[in-house]
Design a protein around this motif. Structure first.
Motif, short mmCIF file in Angstrom:
data_model
loop_
_atom_site.label_atom_id
_atom_site.label_comp_id
_atom_site.label_asym_id
_atom_site.label_seq_id
_atom_site.Cartn_x
_atom_site.Cartn_y
_atom_site.Cartn_z
N PHE A 15 0.84 -1.21 0.00
CA PHE A 15 0.00 0.00 0.00
C PHE A 15 0.87 1.26 0.00
O PHE A 15 0.62 2.20 -0.73
CB PHE A 15 -0.90 -0.02 1.24
N ALA A 16 1.91 1.28 0.88
CA ALA A 16 2.78 2.46 0.97
C ALA A 16 4.23 2.01 0.82
O ALA A 16 4.61 0.94 1.28
CB ALA A 16 2.57 3.16 2.30
N PRO A 65 13.30 3.93 -5.95
CA PRO A 65 14.39 4.52 -5.16
C PRO A 65 13.95 5.85 -4.53
O PRO A 65 13.19 6.61 -5.14
CB PRO A 65 15.50 4.75 -6.20
N PHE A 66 14.43 6.09 -3.33
CA PHE A 66 14.01 7.29 -2.59
C PHE A 66 14.78 8.50 -3.11
O PHE A 66 16.00 8.52 -3.15
CB PHE A 66 14.30 7.10 -1.09
N GLY A 103 7.71 8.52 -17.30
CA GLY A 103 6.27 8.83 -17.23
C GLY A 103 5.56 8.16 -16.07
O GLY A 103 4.40 8.47 -15.80
N SER A 104 6.23 7.23 -15.34
CA SER A 104 5.54 6.58 -14.21
C SER A 104 5.46 7.57 -13.03
O SER A 104 6.30 8.46 -12.91
CB SER A 104 6.28 5.31 -13.80
N ARG A 105 4.47 7.36 -12.18
CA ARG A 105 4.21 8.34 -11.11
C ARG A 105 4.20 7.70 -9.74
O ARG A 105 3.80 6.56 -9.57
CB ARG A 105 2.86 9.01 -11.34
N THR A 106 4.65 8.49 -8.74
CA THR A 106 4.58 8.11 -7.34
C THR A 106 3.85 9.24 -6.63
O THR A 106 4.13 10.41 -6.91
CB THR A 106 6.00 7.98 -6.75
N TYR A 107 2.96 8.89 -5.71
CA TYR A 107 2.16 9.91 -5.02
C TYR A 107 2.67 10.12 -3.61
O TYR A 107 3.11 9.18 -2.95
CB TYR A 107 0.69 9.49 -4.98
N LEU A 194 3.38 10.09 3.60
CA LEU A 194 3.33 8.70 3.10
C LEU A 194 3.55 8.74 1.59
O LEU A 194 2.91 9.55 0.89
CB LEU A 194 1.95 8.09 3.36
N ILE A 195 4.42 7.88 1.09
CA ILE A 195 4.65 7.82 -0.36
C ILE A 195 4.10 6.49 -0.85
O ILE A 195 4.46 5.42 -0.35
CB ILE A 195 6.14 7.98 -0.66
#
Length: 1290
Positions: A15-16, A65-66, A103-107, A194-195
């Motif tokens: 989830f996160a 990766p962070f 183009g991929s996304r992280t919220y 939260l990412i």
């Protein structure tokens, strides 16, 4: 959206991914944030300081990766913010996303709150800064210093801070933004984040707010905070598609759900809020601009609003995806990115109190500016509207009203999302007198349950709005210390349907509204693109060859697709199918035959298949009737069922194996978490991770097999990336590295991208245009329409504006190109005076080299073309002037030359542009001009055809045949010029000057010239070679060949001729667009035109019967093709009827075959003489009664022929015998009588006297074949130009 699916598919189902804490680093202390635009005149409390990522768990996730710098920048976009006990310290929530290069996304979801500063070093540093500030600005000690907040860079500055409560603002002015360590408590912002791989906004928001509540509560939470963080990171899975999941926060359970495979993809941001902020009308316009890939800049004080609107808009694009720069929250340090010369969608935080007019943007020609807080948008000029817009807005408004929301932007909603702070600007309250009551109501019912009330209860609620009793009740509750939350919960639990809390009710309501609004949008695309698959061109045998030749391939038959659409949709669709998002959609469709379907495409295709089952390609799809969405109810029910019946429950948070005594609970302070227990997750301690691992292994094996079967993986990956990025300018800014080298590299990528785009655009324009010209020459099929051409040119104008705004540092007005032209004009006009003098001295010599009669050349001049545009009152804006100038230069084939001239003033370019600008990259600039030069190979009428009402100066020159005498005439000549848009009226020409200029409204492409004289004086005969007419603005010169006499008793006795025009090509020696000269005098007069057998030049020329038949076939074929083109594309029918290879000429040859025209010692006989004699015979036969026996229709036909010939003969015009024959053919074709007249003429005994035995007209088989060919013209409505039938009354 693309990234969401990619991330969830490839990454293990967590989830996160990360839990992050950002705030002040007590070791480094206070560091001013230079990138945020420091303002030292402000009180230190109002300044921004650098924040740090204090901790993140786990250390790293392999598949995501962070990115420490990016996360820090987006968690606290304006750095740290300080407050004292006198300031409002409400916690805030906002979200962000990071788009990677692929183009991929992280919220990211961020809860920001204020924590007391305990470090004495920080407090004393703040004290020192404040004393220094007071010493430098003594006036700031007075209360008026509160005005400094107008330029506040406060990271959480939201309009609500000012309007919070009268007491808080008075406290603040009392403290005057000051700080005294002995008296004040200092607070600093801290962010919990939260990412996640998917945008579960509501769930993350509730989890973070519960974490914060655990810190501020009077008693410690049930478990250490590490347990909850560990649980959400490692033990909560993503809900499987089509299922819901419950997991546990600190105090309450949290539910989230994920759409099933056939449903619209996940979108958790509240669309209702987006509609409420902007209003339906504005939102549809913004949606339209996004579809057409314009530059979109969102502007608001509130980060969450920026994110909500950006995500809302991109969500509505389904099944398409935004392909360009996407930064919903643009950190202050990245403002240079607004310079990006590509389509973008960015969000910019407005500083409190700043005015839009003070915002200087590098490019505005194609910008849609969205002022969210003031509920208004500024649109670019001149773009097509979304199809069926009024009905579409109506349907959306109805959905909103069902949920108690106003369709008008800025109107306060009946309910607000829970725990959000209302940010309706104060200004709105003046327009809504009932707002005060609503505010009280909202404070009382903070959970916003009202929106779920049934119709009857809703009506009661509306009555209660503005109710003073409720306000008194609320005030009483405050005074007696009764906590409103407690009251709410008691009432809420009982009233929530099915035992759900009010917050859950609100979330359900939001989810249902979201999906219904999205379904309305999706249904528009399902209707518009129901048949798109039929036009996809699948040309490659395998993926490898397709990827290799991707750039050369046509993937979609645009022309056929457009021809199949309803007329009102065309302006929008012709633009939309040129966009990158549409190209990518079609690429995904083609690639789906070799690999798994892209998720959005799979859902969309499923819907189209379902629609087909119901209406089997109903004719309604072809019509422009609006079709409403039919699945609103089902879509809302699917979500409701998932949220009512929870499918999965995650493991409860539990005690971890932790060191005792660390992280002791201290109210109001977020503890330092134990990193060793949070850095790794449990090893396969539950079912879902096991299941995931097995599935992952299966997937990996399958992938290895397919890779083995197709290409080497690396090569394939490279190909895939290249193919996907073709034509894309997805230059996502790297938030993490802002070194000058990286910025330079980004700009270099932009320069390369612009050059590539220019190459592709010019190539497309050439291929389409040449394709069309080839068709007119008889090759292949036409594949461009005027509409498409217009779209391509508009897109070129947009590209030039973006190139001119890249790296711009000095600009006036909204258009970067026009601004540069104005600077150039100012400089050149100073030099022009001297040039004019030198030109005067050189003038006569140059003039002598040309013939004494003819067109003087037209000098190519940037300034002259600018003046033409500046004199056009129809164009009101700089952007419009720039576009008109581009169109004019393109039509004159001078675009590349003009721009080269403009850029040749290097000192000016250096003054206007930064070093990295495209226009200062020499090699790329040369290539760019070369690509534009290639457009000179085709003819455009993009200026003439668009500006149809402007006044244009024309120059006409009559060129007599010199060799023969009588070049001069004593009679008074006149001329009338006609074009596709009208005629000039009769213009008298001064005797023997033979040249004139006149102004008249744009005639469009010129078609005919009527030339005549009044036959006065002794020398009333006149031998004319041709007439030349030039449009003095565009430089287009038309030649109207004549090669005949005008005068009584000579040639066919004509005093007036209708000449058919053709566009004259500039001579090679007059390169680059100078006007046409007189044709060389050595040519024999009649050779260039269709040879009339009776004309003086043509006596020796006798075409064979096969050639004549072919000519007639070609002429008829051209007319048929003309009518098969779309109406706006057809051009002039006159040329097809009367031009060189027209129908009249071909029939004239047919009638001349075997005609006894020249008699010894007698006058020449013309075909018209035969027609007159035949008609005279019919009339006399009719009077004697011979015609009575003929069949009724034949008798009527005979009457018609006699009437038409008599009308032509009695016309006041002296058009000569050949002119009369031409008129008879044209009228016969128009009125569908030609094929009835032919048998009459053939049957007439006169034919034996005037035609030889072998003549085509006496060959029955040939005449019948001719009738059959002419019969095909009956299907078409032939209309004749006014200049042809002037004076004929039939």
């Amino acid at each position: 959206m693309s990234g969401t699916n990619a991330a969830s598919g490839a990454a293990p189902c967590r989830f996160a991914h990360y839990f992050v804490i950002c705030g002040i680093d007590t070791e480094t202390g206070l560091e001013p944030d230079e990138l945020a635009g420091e303002n030292f005149e402000q009180s230190p409390l109002k300044r921004t300081f650098k924040s740090k990522v204090l901790a993140h768990y786990p250390e790293n996730v392999e598949w995501n990766p962070f990115d420490q710098d990016a996360v820090n920048m987006l968690c606290m976009p304006k750095g740290l913010s300080f407050r004292t006990q006198a300031d409002s310290r409400e916690p805030q929530f906002h979200s962000f996303l990071i788009t990677r290069e692929d183009g991929s996304r992280t919220y990211g979801f961020v809860h920001t709150f204020y924590e007391e500063v305990t470090s004495p070093q920080i407090c004393s540093a703040m004290q020192t800064l404040y004393q220094m500030h007071q010493a430098e600005n003594p006036s700031s000690a007075t209360p008026s210093s509160s005005s400094s907040s107008s330029s506040s860079m406060d990271s959480l500055a939201s309009s609500l801070d000012e309007a919070d409560s009268p007491s808080s603002s008075s406290c603040r002015s009392a403290a005057c933004g000051g700080y005294d360590a002995s008296r004040d408590t200092l607070y600093v912002s801290k962010a919990l984040c939260l990412i996640t791989p998917m945008p579960f906004m509501h769930a993350c928001r509730r989890f973070l707010s519960q974490m914060h509540r655990a810190v501020t509560a009077a008693s410690p939470p049930p478990l250490p905070l590490e347990s909850y963080v560990h649980n959400v990171l490692y033990e909560v899975p993503l809900p499987p598609p089509g299922r819901s999941l419950k997991f546990h926060g600190v105090y309450e359970p949290i539910v989230c759900q994920r759409p099933g495979p056939g449903e619209l993809p996940l979108a958790d941001f509240p669309l209702g809020q987006t509609f409420t902020l902007l209003g339906v009308e504005n939102l549809v316009q913004l949606f339209n601009c996004t579809l057409l890939e314009m530059q979109i800049l969102l502007y608001s004080q509130d980060y969450q609003r920026l994110m909500t609107v950006a995500e809302g808009i991109t969500t509505l694009l389904f099944p398409f995806q935004w392909q360009h720069v996407y930064v919903p929250i643009l950190p202050a340090s990245l403002l240079h990115f607004l310079d990006a010369p590509v389509p973008y969608l960015m969000g910019l935080q407005s500083k409190e109190g700043t005015d839009r007019s003070k915002l200087e943007l590098p490019q505005e020609a194609n910008l849609c500016f969205v002022d969210i807080d003031n509920h208004c948008i500024e649109l670019p000029e001149d773009f097509p509207q979304f199809p069926n817009k009024p009905e579409f807005i109506q349907e959306l408004s109805e959905v909103l009203l069902r949920y108690g929301l106003s369709p008008v932007g800025g109107a306060p909603p009946i309910s607000d999302p829970p725990s959000t702070t209302t940010t309706t600007p104060v200004s709105v309250s003046t327009r809504h007198p009932g707002l005060k009551g609503q505010q009280a109501l909202r404070e009382l019912e903070d959970d916003g349950r009202n929106g779920n009330l049934g119709g009857e209860q809703l009506a009661v609620l509306e009555l209660l709005q503005g109710n003073t009793t409720l306000e008194r009740l609320q005030a009483l509750a405050k005074r007696t210390g009764v906590r409103v939350e407690a009251l709410k919960r008691v009432g809420g639990e009982g009233e929530g349907q099915g035992g759900r809390t009010a917050v859950e009710e609100e979330e359900l309501r939001n989810a249902k509204l979201n999906v219904q609004l999205r379904e309305v949008f999706a249904s528009r695309f399902t209707t518009m693109f129901a048949d798109y698959e039929a036009f996809v061109i699948q040309s490659a045998p395998d993926l490898e060859s397709w990827l290799t030749n991707r750039e050369q391939m046509h993937n979609f038959d645009k022309a056929s697709f457009l021809s199949d659409q309803p007329e009102p949709y065309l302006p929008f669709l012709s633009h939309f199918i040129e966009t990158q998002m549409f190209a990518t959609f079609i690429d995904n469709k083609i690639m789906s035959q070799w690999e798994e379907k892209e998720p959005l495409l799979r859902v969309f295709d499923g819907r189209i298949d379902k629609a087909r089952l119901y209406n089997v390609r109903a004719p309604s799809l072809r019509s422009s009737n609006y079709q409403r969405c039919t699945i609103l109810k089902e879509s809302a029910q699917a979500i409701e069922q998932r949220l009512m019946k929870i499918d999965h429950t995650a493991i409860h948070p539990h005690l971890l194996d932790m060191k005792i005594g660390q992280g002791k609970y201290e109210q109001g302070f977020f503890p330092k978490l134990q990193s060793d227990v949070l850095s790794v997750g449990p090893i396969n301690n539950n079912r879902w991770s096991n299941r995931t691992a097995t599935a992952q292994r299966r997937k990996d094996r399958h992938r290895q097999q397919t890779e083995h079967l197709t290409l080497d993986n690396d090569l394939k990956e490279k190909h895939m990336q290249d193919a996907r990025s073709l034509g894309k300018n997805l230059r996502q800014p790297k938030l993490s590295d802002l070194s000058p080298a990286v910025i330079a590299q980004t700009n270099w990528k932009f320069v390369e991208g612009l050059l590539k785009e220019c190459r592709m655009k010019t190539k497309r324009m050439l291929v389409e245009k040449m394709g069309r010209e080839a068709v007119e020459l008889g090759h292949g099929e036409a594949n461009i329409t005027g509409l498409e051409e217009n779209t391509l040119i508009a897109s070129l104008c947009d590209l030039l504006e973006r190139i001119w705004s890249h790296g711009l540092q000095v600009k006036q007005g909204k258009s970067a190109l026009w601004s540069h032209l104005l600077h150039y004009q100012a400089r050149e006009e100073k030099l022009e005076q001297q040039q004019a003098e030198s030109l005067v001295s050189n003038g006569p010599e140059r003039r002598k080299s040309e013939s004494s009669i003819g067109m003087p050349s037209l000098r190519a001049s940037v300034i002259q073309d600018m003046r033409h545009i500046q004199s056009m009152g129809e164009i009101k804006t700089d952007v419009g002037r720039a576009r008109a100038w581009i169109r004019l230069s393109l039509e004159k084939k001078l675009l590349s030359q003009h721009l080269k001239q403009l850029l040749s003033r290097q000192a000016l370019t250096k003054k206007l542009y930064k070093r990295y600008a495209f226009l200062r990259c020499e090699e790329e600039k040369e290539q760019f001009l070369f690509h534009l030069l290639s457009l000179n190979t085709v003819d455009y009428f993009c200026f003439t055809s668009v500006f149809t009402t402007i006044m244009i100066p024309y120059r006409a020159v009559i060129i007599p045949i010199k060799k023969l005498s009588n070049a001069m005439t004593t009679s008074n000549p006149w001329v009338c010029v006609s074009g596709e848009l009208g005629d000039s009226g009769v213009r008298q020409i001064t005797k023997n000057i033979l040249e004139m200029t006149f102004d008249c409204q744009n005639l469009g492409k010129l078609t005919t010239v009527q030339l005549g004289h009044d036959n006065s004086g002794l020398l009333a005969k006149w031998l004319v070679d041709c007439v030349m007419v030039r449009n003095e603005i565009t430089g287009h010169t038309y030649k109207f060949p004549c090669g005949r006499w005008l005068g009584k008793g000579v040639d066919d006795g004509s005093l007036e001729r209708i000449l058919i025009g053709e566009l004259a090509l500039p001579n090679a020696d007059e390169d680059c667009g100078r006007g046409c000269r007189t044709p060389d005098m050595e040519h024999s007069p009649g050779q260039t035109r269709r040879i009339s057998i009776t004309s003086m030049g043509g006596r020796g020329y006798k075409p064979t019967s096969a050639q004549i038949q072919e000519a007639i076939g070609e002429a008829v074929n051209s007319i048929c093709k003309h009518f098969h083109k779309p109406e706006k594309e057809r051009g002039s029918l006159t040329i097809l009827l009367c031009g060189e290879v027209g129908l009249v000429g071909a029939l004239e040859q047919f009638f001349h075959n075997g005609f006894k025209s020249a008699r010894l010692f007698q006058k020449t006989v013309f075909v018209w003489d035969f027609v007159e004699k035949a008609v005279a015979y019919m009339e006399s036969a009719d009077q004697m009664g011979d015609m009575q026996e003929t069949a009724e229709p034949l008798g009527l036909t005979c009457v018609y022929l006699c009437r038409y010939v008599s009308a032509i003969n009695s016309s006041p015009r002296n058009i000569g015998k050949d002119g009369k024959f031409q008129l008879l053919v044209c009228l016969g074709a128009r009125d569908r009588l030609l094929i009835q007249w032919l048998p009459l003429l053939v049957e007439c005994p006169v034919i034996q006297r005037m035609y030889e035995e072998s003549a085509l007209l006496r060959d029955r088989t040939m005449v019948n074949a001719l009738i059959a060919v002419l019969q095909t013209l009956h299907d078409f409505p032939i209309t004749l130009e006014a200049s042809l039938i002037k004076g004929i009354d039939l």
